[in-house]
Enzyme design. Structure first.
Site, PDB file in Angstrom:
ATOM      1  N   ASN A   1       0.875  -1.179   0.000  1.00 54.61           N
ATOM      2  CA  ASN A   1       0.000   0.000   0.000  1.00 54.61           C
ATOM      3  C   ASN A   1       0.909   1.225   0.000  1.00 54.61           C
ATOM      4  O   ASN A   1       1.495   1.562   1.022  1.00 54.61           O
ATOM      5  CB  ASN A   1      -0.896  -0.033   1.245  1.00 54.61           C
TER       6      ASN A   1
ATOM      7  N   LYS B   1       0.112   4.245  -0.272  1.00 55.21           N
ATOM      8  CA  LYS B   1      -0.510   5.435   0.329  1.00 55.21           C
ATOM      9  C   LYS B   1      -0.288   6.648  -0.588  1.00 55.21           C
ATOM     10  O   LYS B   1      -0.277   6.484  -1.799  1.00 55.21           O
ATOM     11  CB  LYS B   1       0.010   5.651   1.758  1.00 55.21           C
TER      12      LYS B   1
ATOM     13  N   HIS C   1      -9.392   1.274   5.223  1.00 59.25           N
ATOM     14  CA  HIS C   1      -8.100   1.505   5.884  1.00 59.25           C
ATOM     15  C   HIS C   1      -8.297   2.488   7.036  1.00 59.25           C
ATOM     16  O   HIS C   1      -9.090   3.423   6.932  1.00 59.25           O
ATOM     17  CB  HIS C   1      -7.082   2.053   4.875  1.00 59.25           C
TER      18      HIS C   1
ATOM     19  N   GLU D   1      -6.644   4.870   7.929  1.00 60.13           N
ATOM     20  CA  GLU D   1      -6.399   6.268   7.536  1.00 60.13           C
ATOM     21  C   GLU D   1      -7.585   6.859   6.788  1.00 60.13           C
ATOM     22  O   GLU D   1      -7.630   8.073   6.552  1.00 60.13           O
ATOM     23  CB  GLU D   1      -5.113   6.341   6.692  1.00 60.13           C
TER      24      GLU D   1
ATOM     25  N   GLU E   1      -5.017  -4.648  10.873  1.00 62.82           N
ATOM     26  CA  GLU E   1      -4.040  -3.565  11.004  1.00 62.82           C
ATOM     27  C   GLU E   1      -4.307  -2.794  12.298  1.00 62.82           C
ATOM     28  O   GLU E   1      -5.144  -1.884  12.318  1.00 62.82           O
ATOM     29  CB  GLU E   1      -4.147  -2.613   9.810  1.00 62.82           C
TER      30      GLU E   1
ATOM     31  N   GLY F   1       2.848   2.647  10.682  1.00 63.60           N
ATOM     32  CA  GLY F   1       3.778   3.755  10.444  1.00 63.60           C
ATOM     33  C   GLY F   1       4.530   4.187  11.686  1.00 63.60           C
ATOM     34  O   GLY F   1       5.152   5.245  11.708  1.00 63.60           O
TER      35      GLY F   1
ATOM     36  N   SER G   1       3.809  -1.871  10.261  1.00 68.68           N
ATOM     37  CA  SER G   1       5.262  -1.932  10.439  1.00 68.68           C
ATOM     38  C   SER G   1       5.849  -3.298  10.079  1.00 68.68           C
ATOM     39  O   SER G   1       6.789  -3.756  10.734  1.00 68.68           O
ATOM     40  CB  SER G   1       5.656  -1.508  11.864  1.00 68.68           C
TER      41      SER G   1
HETATM   42  P1  13P Z   1       3.285   0.608   7.623  1.00 69.88           P
HETATM   43  O1  13P Z   1       3.778  -0.708   7.028  1.00 69.88           O
HETATM   44  O2  13P Z   1       4.012   1.783   7.082  1.00 69.88           O
HETATM   45  O3  13P Z   1       3.220   0.547   9.116  1.00 69.88           O
HETATM   46  O4  13P Z   1       1.771   0.771   7.110  1.00 69.88           O
HETATM   47  C1  13P Z   1       0.886  -0.282   7.274  1.00 69.88           C
HETATM   48  C2  13P Z   1      -0.356   0.033   6.525  1.00 69.88           C
HETATM   49  O5  13P Z   1      -1.107   0.887   6.920  1.00 69.88           O
HETATM   50  C3  13P Z   1      -0.615  -0.710   5.286  1.00 69.88           C
HETATM   51  O6  13P Z   1      -1.912  -0.488   4.824  1.00 69.88           O
END
Ligand code: 13P
Length: 267
Positions: A9, A11, A95, A97, A182, A188, A228
């Site tokens: 992903n 983003k 997600h 976010e 997640e 992140g 992560s």
């Molecule tokens: P990270 O791997 O950067 O922690 O992000 C995970 C994520 O949100 C994947 O959708």
């Protein structure tokens, strides 16, 4: 029996040129990787170019969100048919976010993982129905915040998000979708959920699906861990029985680190 699925992903990262460069570096690194599904999820504007760069390599394309209507007066949105037109076969839904736990964007959460764009359990469900109706494979994200974990609500939050996302879905559709556990606090942050705990919560999602849709559906659904994931921790996470893959953010931005994660699934 469940094919591992590794999805990157990206983003809000990578231009069209950078997406093409990634594919050019990544494809040779995963050449011959069989028995694993690989998905790249670029920004909308780079979908078509990424598809072109992938060519005939065994790498699928995914989008990061969509609206549930096909077309109409919905300024700023994209739909399942348009994602397919651009070459996507997967779409990430719900997600953290994109979810808004309070139904409205929270300005003070901007820049942190989670609760920014107002998605709800209901909108995730409508998007999931639309994605399935058009033959896109949804990657449905669920996960608890740090406060929810500290208050002992992890399982209830994840169960509820799973049940709400699947409202109105038929048992025979379950094998056509992917879940991603997640935990919001692990996204992140560099903080990974401890592997046994990630596996346990993925098992909670599986059990929730088995309760609602039967044991066969529970066995068939693929559940990724995300938060992560890096080359250093991927092998351990992916070795566990309820974890069928990874949804990778930061470590999917570099071809060598995402390729190392793919290889960890093959080990
Ligand atoms: P990270 O791997 O950067 O922690 O992000 C995970 C994520 O949100 C994947 O959708």
């Amino acid at each position: 029996m469940r094919t591992p699925i590794l999805a990157g992903n990206w983003k809000l990262n990578k231009t069209i040129a950078q997406s093409r460069e990634f594919v050019a570096s990544f494809t040779p690194l995963v050449q011959g990787a069989s028995g694993v599904d690989i998905v790249l999820c670029p920004v909308f504007t780079a979908l078509d170019a990424t598809r072109e760069a992938i060519g005939t390599a065994p790498i699928a394309l995914g989008a990061q969100d969509m609206y549930w209507k096909d077309a109409g007066a919905y300024t700023g949105e994209v739909s399942a048919p348009l994602l397919q037109d651009a070459g996507a076969s997967y779409v990430v839904l719900g997600h953290s976010e994109r979810r808004g736990r309070f139904g409205v964007p929270e300005p003070d959460l901007e820049g942190q993982a989670g609760a920014v764009f107002g998605d709800s359990d209901q909108s995730v469900n409508k998007k999931l129905e639309a994605a399935l109706a058009h033959g896109l494979t949804p990657i449905v994200c669920v996960g608890e915040t740090l406060a929810e974990r500290q208050n002992g609500h992890t399982d209830a939050v994840v169960e509820n998000q799973t049940v709400m996302a699947l409202n109105g879905i038929e048992a025979n559709q379950i094998s056509k979708l992917v879940f991603a556990y997640e935990p919001v606090w692990a996204i992140g942050t560099g903080e990974t959920c401890e592997a046994d705990e990630a596996n346990r919560v993925c098992g909670v999602i599986r059990a929730t699906i088995a309760t609602g849709f039967g044991a066969e559906a529970g066995d068939a659904v693929r559940i990724q861990y995300g938060g992560s994931v890096k080359p250093e921790n991927a092998a351990q996470l992916l070795s566990l029985p309820h974890i069928d893959g990874a949804l990778v953010g930061g470590a999917s931005l570099k071809a060598d680190s995402f390729a190392a994660i793919v290889k960890a699934a093959l080990a």
